[in-house]
Write a protein that holds these residues in place. Structure first.
Motif, PDB file in Angstrom:
ATOM      1  N   ARG A 194       0.830  -1.214   0.000  1.00 28.44           N
ATOM      2  CA  ARG A 194       0.000   0.000   0.000  1.00 28.44           C
ATOM      3  C   ARG A 194       0.861   1.260   0.000  1.00 28.44           C
ATOM      4  N   ALA A 195       1.899   1.249   0.814  1.00 24.44           N
ATOM      5  CA  ALA A 195       2.794   2.410   0.872  1.00 24.44           C
ATOM      6  C   ALA A 195       3.434   2.660  -0.482  1.00 24.44           C
ATOM      7  N   ALA A 196       3.909   1.600  -1.117  1.00 22.06           N
ATOM      8  CA  ALA A 196       4.577   1.757  -2.418  1.00 22.06           C
ATOM      9  C   ALA A 196       3.614   2.241  -3.481  1.00 22.06           C
ATOM     10  N   LYS A 197       2.378   1.751  -3.436  1.00 18.00           N
ATOM     11  CA  LYS A 197       1.387   2.163  -4.420  1.00 18.00           C
ATOM     12  C   LYS A 197       1.031   3.633  -4.265  1.00 18.00           C
ATOM     13  N   ALA A 198       0.949   4.086  -3.015  1.00 14.22           N
ATOM     14  CA  ALA A 198       0.609   5.487  -2.761  1.00 14.22           C
ATOM     15  C   ALA A 198       1.743   6.416  -3.170  1.00 14.22           C
ATOM     16  N   ASP A 199       2.976   5.992  -2.885  1.00 17.52           N
ATOM     17  CA  ASP A 199       4.141   6.821  -3.197  1.00 17.52           C
ATOM     18  C   ASP A 199       5.368   5.923  -3.130  1.00 17.52           C
ATOM     19  N   PRO A 200       6.061   5.707  -4.228  1.00 18.78           N
ATOM     20  CA  PRO A 200       7.247   4.847  -4.210  1.00 18.78           C
ATOM     21  C   PRO A 200       8.322   5.308  -3.240  1.00 18.78           C
ATOM     22  N   ARG A 201       8.235   6.550  -2.787  1.00 20.38           N
ATOM     23  CA  ARG A 201       9.235   7.080  -1.848  1.00 20.38           C
ATOM     24  C   ARG A 201       8.743   7.074  -0.403  1.00 20.38           C
ATOM     25  N   GLU A 245      15.299   1.376  -1.912  1.00 22.41           N
ATOM     26  CA  GLU A 245      16.692   1.238  -2.321  1.00 22.41           C
ATOM     27  C   GLU A 245      17.644   1.925  -1.352  1.00 22.41           C
ATOM     28  N   GLY A 246      17.164   2.184  -0.142  1.00 23.43           N
ATOM     29  CA  GLY A 246      17.999   2.838   0.854  1.00 23.43           C
ATOM     30  C   GLY A 246      18.809   1.855   1.674  1.00 23.43           C
ATOM     31  N   TYR A 247      19.201   2.293   2.844  1.00 25.46           N
ATOM     32  CA  TYR A 247      20.064   1.501   3.717  1.00 25.46           C
ATOM     33  C   TYR A 247      19.265   0.488   4.535  1.00 25.46           C
ATOM     34  N   ALA A 248      19.923  -0.626   4.871  1.00 24.26           N
ATOM     35  CA  ALA A 248      19.471  -1.494   5.949  1.00 24.26           C
ATOM     36  C   ALA A 248      20.164  -0.988   7.208  1.00 24.26           C
ATOM     37  N   GLU A 249      19.393  -0.452   8.121  1.00 21.75           N
ATOM     38  CA  GLU A 249      19.952   0.200   9.302  1.00 21.75           C
ATOM     39  C   GLU A 249      19.831  -0.735  10.499  1.00 21.75           C
ATOM     40  N   VAL A 250      20.965  -1.201  10.993  1.00 22.14           N
ATOM     41  CA  VAL A 250      20.935  -2.116  12.132  1.00 22.14           C
ATOM     42  C   VAL A 250      20.781  -1.302  13.416  1.00 22.14           C
ATOM     43  N   GLU A 251      19.714  -1.625  14.147  1.00 19.47           N
ATOM     44  CA  GLU A 251      19.377  -0.877  15.366  1.00 19.47           C
ATOM     45  C   GLU A 251      19.055  -1.901  16.459  1.00 19.47           C
ATOM     46  N   ILE A 252      20.020  -2.138  17.338  1.00 14.77           N
ATOM     47  CA  ILE A 252      19.873  -3.159  18.370  1.00 14.77           C
ATOM     48  C   ILE A 252      19.989  -2.507  19.743  1.00 14.77           C
ATOM     49  N   LEU A 253      18.869  -2.366  20.419  1.00 13.14           N
ATOM     50  CA  LEU A 253      18.876  -1.915  21.802  1.00 13.14           C
ATOM     51  C   LEU A 253      18.980  -3.165  22.670  1.00 13.14           C
TER      52      LEU A 253
END
Length: 277
Positions: A194-201, A245-253
């Motif tokens: 749904r997000a991609a259909k509404a706006d690819p960004r 196509e952005g980053y995979a951001e590793v976030e480990i608390l």
């Protein structure tokens, strides 16, 4: 999985207790990590101008600044103060050339049980800062948090709720997809589509870690990728298919990983990103 489509970013909270922002930047350089996501407290310690220069000189991309948000408050003065703080956060995000400002939107105001009212305050708060964000060219990334945080940290708990706000407010508002918070949602694939259909960004950020089967702490027991139950390759595919196509951001608390050698943590993050994500 050697065909990594998007690179790795290191969210500074993954080494919260042992590395300053400068040390995290230097660590990224040592390990070949090309993205970083600072938190505002560490950014303030370093100094915004100094941090911006360090990041620029190291050639890092800032995948996001953590965090804005925390909009609900029990009175008008508190809500106004939250808006003012978010405007400062926007200025900081622009100064370090972040790809987005991540919003952890806030939970119930003190003494309140009005969840719908808190969610309206979130929507109103984002609407209030949105003109400034648009004029600065800084996207706002709503990060839905697991429902266990609805009371104290974030009353936006599903991607559907985030999509609804994006639909209502329009350009300049998107979503940070954090697998820790969203992996359980049976509608996740449909809402990513749904997000991609509404706006690819619309998908502005993608955060990775893992959920332990026997998780011990609702805040500080996130797992290293591959150590838990999240189907990371599947969610990655959904996000990629949506055009991210952005980053995979590793976030480990994690109190466990905070006690470890940060260089070893980063080395393992790089390895797991390559092999299990």
């Amino acid at each position: 999985m050697g065909d990594i489509r998007y690179p790795l970013s290191f969210n500074q909270v993954t080494a919260k207790t042992k590395w300053t922002l400068r040390q995290a930047i230097e660590g990224c350089a040592r390990h070949g990590v090309t993205g970083i996501a600072p938190w505002r407290d560490k950014l303030a310690e370093c100094g915004v101008k100094a941090a911006a220069k360090l990041i620029r000189d190291t050639g890092l991309t800032v995948s996001g600044l953590c965090r804005g948000g925390m909009f609900p408050a029990p009175d008008a003065a508190g809500r106004k103060a939250a808006i003012e703080d978010n405007l400062r956060a926007l200025e900081e995000a622009v100064a370090i050339d972040a790809q987005c400002l991540v919003l952890v939107c806030g939970g119930l105001p003190d003494g309140s049980k009005d969840l719908a009212g808190a969610r309206q305050m979130v929507k109103d708060g984002i609407a209030a800062i949105l003109p400034h964000a648009r004029s600065a060219g800084m996207p706002l990334a709503i990060e839905p948090l697991h429902p266990m945080y609805a009371a104290d940290r974030n009353c936006i708990n599903t991607m559907a709720q985030a999509n609804d706000i994006c639909d209502a407010l329009g350009e300049g508002v998107g979503i940070a997809v954090d697998v820790y918070h969203l992996w359980w949602d049976p509608d996740l694939k449909a809402e990513i589509e749904r997000a991609a259909k509404a706006d690819p960004r619309r998908i502005l950020a993608y955060h990775i870690c893992d959920w332990h089967y026997d998780t011990k702490d609702r805040l500080l027991d996130r797992g290293m990728m591959g150590d838990g139950v999240i189907d990371l390759p599947l969610i990655r595919k959904w996000v990629e298919d949506a055009g991210y196509e952005g980053y995979a951001e590793v976030e480990i608390l994690s109190s466990r990983w905070w006690d470890a050698d940060p260089d070893e943590v980063m080395r393992l993050c790089v390895e797991r990103h390559r092999t299990v994500c």
